[in-house]
Write an enzyme that holds these catalytic residues in place. Structure first.
Site, mmCIF file in Angstrom:
data_model
loop_
_atom_site.group_PDB
_atom_site.id
_atom_site.type_symbol
_atom_site.label_atom_id
_atom_site.label_comp_id
_atom_site.label_asym_id
_atom_site.label_seq_id
_atom_site.Cartn_x
_atom_site.Cartn_y
_atom_site.Cartn_z
ATOM 1 N N HIS A 71 0.753 -1.174 -0.148
ATOM 2 C CA HIS A 71 -0.121 0.011 -0.088
ATOM 3 C C HIS A 71 1.049 1.197 0.046
ATOM 4 O O HIS A 71 1.908 1.230 0.401
ATOM 5 C CB HIS A 71 -0.903 -0.129 1.111
ATOM 6 C CG HIS A 71 -0.308 0.102 2.445
ATOM 7 N ND1 HIS A 71 -0.143 1.348 3.057
ATOM 8 C CD2 HIS A 71 0.310 -0.908 3.244
ATOM 9 C CE1 HIS A 71 0.534 1.090 4.365
ATOM 10 N NE2 HIS A 71 0.750 -0.348 4.540
ATOM 11 N N ASP A 73 -0.815 4.352 0.767
ATOM 12 C CA ASP A 73 -1.399 5.306 1.878
ATOM 13 C C ASP A 73 -0.687 5.275 3.086
ATOM 14 O O ASP A 73 -0.089 4.061 3.620
ATOM 15 C CB ASP A 73 -2.935 5.021 1.903
ATOM 16 C CG ASP A 73 -3.041 3.631 2.387
ATOM 17 O OD1 ASP A 73 -2.734 2.708 2.061
ATOM 18 O OD2 ASP A 73 -3.980 3.547 3.521
ATOM 19 N N ASP A 104 6.227 2.328 6.884
ATOM 20 C CA ASP A 104 5.060 1.450 6.703
ATOM 21 C C ASP A 104 4.267 2.235 5.486
ATOM 22 O O ASP A 104 3.553 3.021 5.834
ATOM 23 C CB ASP A 104 4.286 1.556 7.956
ATOM 24 C CG ASP A 104 3.182 1.024 7.671
ATOM 25 O OD1 ASP A 104 2.881 0.094 6.919
ATOM 26 O OD2 ASP A 104 2.048 1.111 8.529
ATOM 27 N N GLU A 137 -5.172 0.882 2.824
ATOM 28 C CA GLU A 137 -4.655 -0.244 3.822
ATOM 29 C C GLU A 137 -4.757 0.259 5.160
ATOM 30 O O GLU A 137 -5.141 -0.157 6.277
ATOM 31 C CB GLU A 137 -3.282 -0.793 3.559
ATOM 32 C CG GLU A 137 -2.951 -2.099 4.392
ATOM 33 C CD GLU A 137 -2.560 -1.573 5.745
ATOM 34 O OE1 GLU A 137 -2.389 -2.910 6.333
ATOM 35 O OE2 GLU A 137 -2.191 -0.781 6.075
ATOM 36 N N GLU A 138 -4.546 1.561 5.346
ATOM 37 C CA GLU A 138 -4.538 2.330 6.657
ATOM 38 C C GLU A 138 -5.904 2.670 6.995
ATOM 39 O O GLU A 138 -6.177 3.175 8.465
ATOM 40 C CB GLU A 138 -3.708 3.601 6.825
ATOM 41 C CG GLU A 138 -2.136 3.023 6.318
ATOM 42 C CD GLU A 138 -1.589 2.536 7.516
ATOM 43 O OE1 GLU A 138 -2.158 1.993 8.573
ATOM 44 O OE2 GLU A 138 -0.178 2.093 7.380
ATOM 45 N N GLU A 166 4.786 -5.881 3.896
ATOM 46 C CA GLU A 166 4.530 -5.046 5.370
ATOM 47 C C GLU A 166 5.878 -5.199 6.118
ATOM 48 O O GLU A 166 6.745 -6.281 5.902
ATOM 49 C CB GLU A 166 3.446 -5.471 6.059
ATOM 50 C CG GLU A 166 2.222 -5.221 5.386
ATOM 51 C CD GLU A 166 1.532 -3.677 5.963
ATOM 52 O OE1 GLU A 166 2.434 -3.169 6.711
ATOM 53 O OE2 GLU A 166 0.619 -3.191 5.503
ATOM 54 N N HIS A 355 4.360 4.809 12.046
ATOM 55 C CA HIS A 355 3.227 5.555 12.659
ATOM 56 C C HIS A 355 3.639 6.454 13.698
ATOM 57 O O HIS A 355 2.960 7.154 14.256
ATOM 58 C CB HIS A 355 2.059 4.771 13.334
ATOM 59 C CG HIS A 355 1.318 3.760 12.149
ATOM 60 N ND1 HIS A 355 0.056 3.398 12.612
ATOM 61 C CD2 HIS A 355 1.665 3.539 11.105
ATOM 62 C CE1 HIS A 355 -0.463 2.532 11.324
ATOM 63 N NE2 HIS A 355 0.531 2.528 10.539
#
Length: 382
Positions: A71, A73, A104, A137-138, A166, A355
């Site tokens: 992903h 995003d 990520d 995905e998030e 991931e 994150h």
């Protein structure tokens, strides 16, 4: 001869795309142009305001079709002033690239895109290489990888095996790969009683007391002690609230949220029935009405250890010197959707800073990840 695709430069280009879910931010446009120029058949599979990209090199319906999933995003920046470096600047300082999504998982996407392009150009395989890249995905994950897999089913497109890029390593590159994930279920509980004066509790029906009893009942004993490939399931009370500003009023209503991460000894349905039964029991005892809304974001799954996971592990060991532990720990990922399509494993970078403020990745590990993915492609089609 064309130069190899630089995964570090590609990571930086992707990080500079402000693709906070569900904004595309230019990341998939960039990748589509790059992959199309490399001979991949690309299709945007957008749904529900979410941008997704499907790319295939080789013929549709090939006997062997290796897939990568990832992903572009990212989660919001948060307090931008707390960052040492521009969250979308991809600045490199002392061997680290800083920016939202560096870990990520824009570096993972850059590594498998670079590996795939170089592989099909230098050693065209007898089969197909498929990339499925989502912008959701998030977020809710309803119109991301699920939309791609739905579209693939209608078009006769299929991956025979898939690797999700991931971050999987807790501390050191190469230490862990994922062969499954726990399921996740959230219970949103509302308790409704009768409001009253706190000096006369017998004239009220306190929803908070009943809610506390229900939560205690849910936490009363462990859900299990774990299984062959999974740690013990967990239950966490994440919020309790009634919005009551007065200390002398028994409220009429209270809410709580409970999140359960469960292994293969349970299913979403079995845990849903258990939570509802517990609520019914406390409702009968207290007279307080319970409404329970349940959301299952994924079931537990396992890709049993075998030839596929062993091949990935050998590639990781060859490039890092470490034999990755096979694990099912952590949260959910889009592998929970891919597993309904084909066997899937996950391997990627160290995820310690994902994150976080000042999310960052070691630059040399991006190139190392590309090399691992290249070796996996070579071994798969050997």
């Amino acid at each position: 001869m064309p130069k190899p695709v630089d995964p570090v430069a590609l990571t930086a280009d992707l990080v500079r795309c402000p693709s906070v879910t569900p904004v595309e931010g230019g990341a998939l446009v960039l990748l589509q142009a790059l992959l199309s120029d490399a001979g991949f058949d690309c299709t945007r599979v957008d749904r529900g305001g979410v941008a997704n990209l499907f790319a295939r090199w080789g013929t549709r319906g090939a006997n062997r079709s290796f897939g990568f999933n990832g992903h572009t995003d990212v989660v919001p920046v948060g307090d931008a002033a707390a960052w040492t470096h521009d969250p979308f600047g991809a600045e490199i300082v002392d061997g680290w690239m800083y920016g939202r999504g560096t870990t990520d998982m824009k570096s993972g996407v850059a590594a498998f895109v670079a590996a795939a392009i170089d592989f099909v150009r230098d050693t065209p395989p007898d089969g197909a290489v498929i990339l499925t890249i989502t912008g959701d995905e998030e977020g809710a994950s309803v119109d991301g990888t699920v939309a791609l897999l739905d579209w693939m089913a209608t078009q006769g497109e299929r991956m025979t095996h898939c690797l999700v890029g991931e971050p999987t390593c807790p501390n050191d590159m190469g230490e862990m790969m994922k062969i499954g994930r726990r399921g996740s279920m959230t219970a949103f509980v509302t308790a409704t009683g009768v409001q009253g004066h706190s000096a006369y509790p017998h004239r009220a029906k306190n929803p908070m007391s009943a809610l506390v009893k229900l939560l205690a009942k849910l936490e009363e004993k462990p859900l299990d002690a774990g299984s062959a490939h999974f740690d013990a399931s967990t239950l966490a009370i994440t919020t309790i609230d009634c919005g009551n500003p007065a200390n002398n009023v028994i409220p009429a209503r209270g809410t709580a949220t409970v999140n359960i991460r469960f292994n293969d000894l349970h299913s979403g349905d079995s845990l849903s029935r258990w939570v509802q039964d517990c609520a019914q029991t406390v409702q009968h005892e207290s007279g307080v009405q319970f409404d329970v809304r349940l959301s299952i974001s994924g079931e537990s799954f396992l890709t049993p250890p075998g030839d596929f996971s062993a091949m990935v592990a050998r590639a990781v060991q060859a490039e890092t010197g470490r034999v990755p532990v096979t694990s099912t720990s952590g949260g959910t990922s889009d592998a929970r959707f891919v597993k309904n399509h084909c066997p899937v494993v996950e391997f990627g970078l160290v995820g310690k800073t994902m994150h976080q403020v000042d999310e960052r990745v070691q630059v040399d590990q991006i190139g190392q990840l590309k090399t691992i993915y290249s070796r996996i492609l070579q071994d798969y089609f050997a």
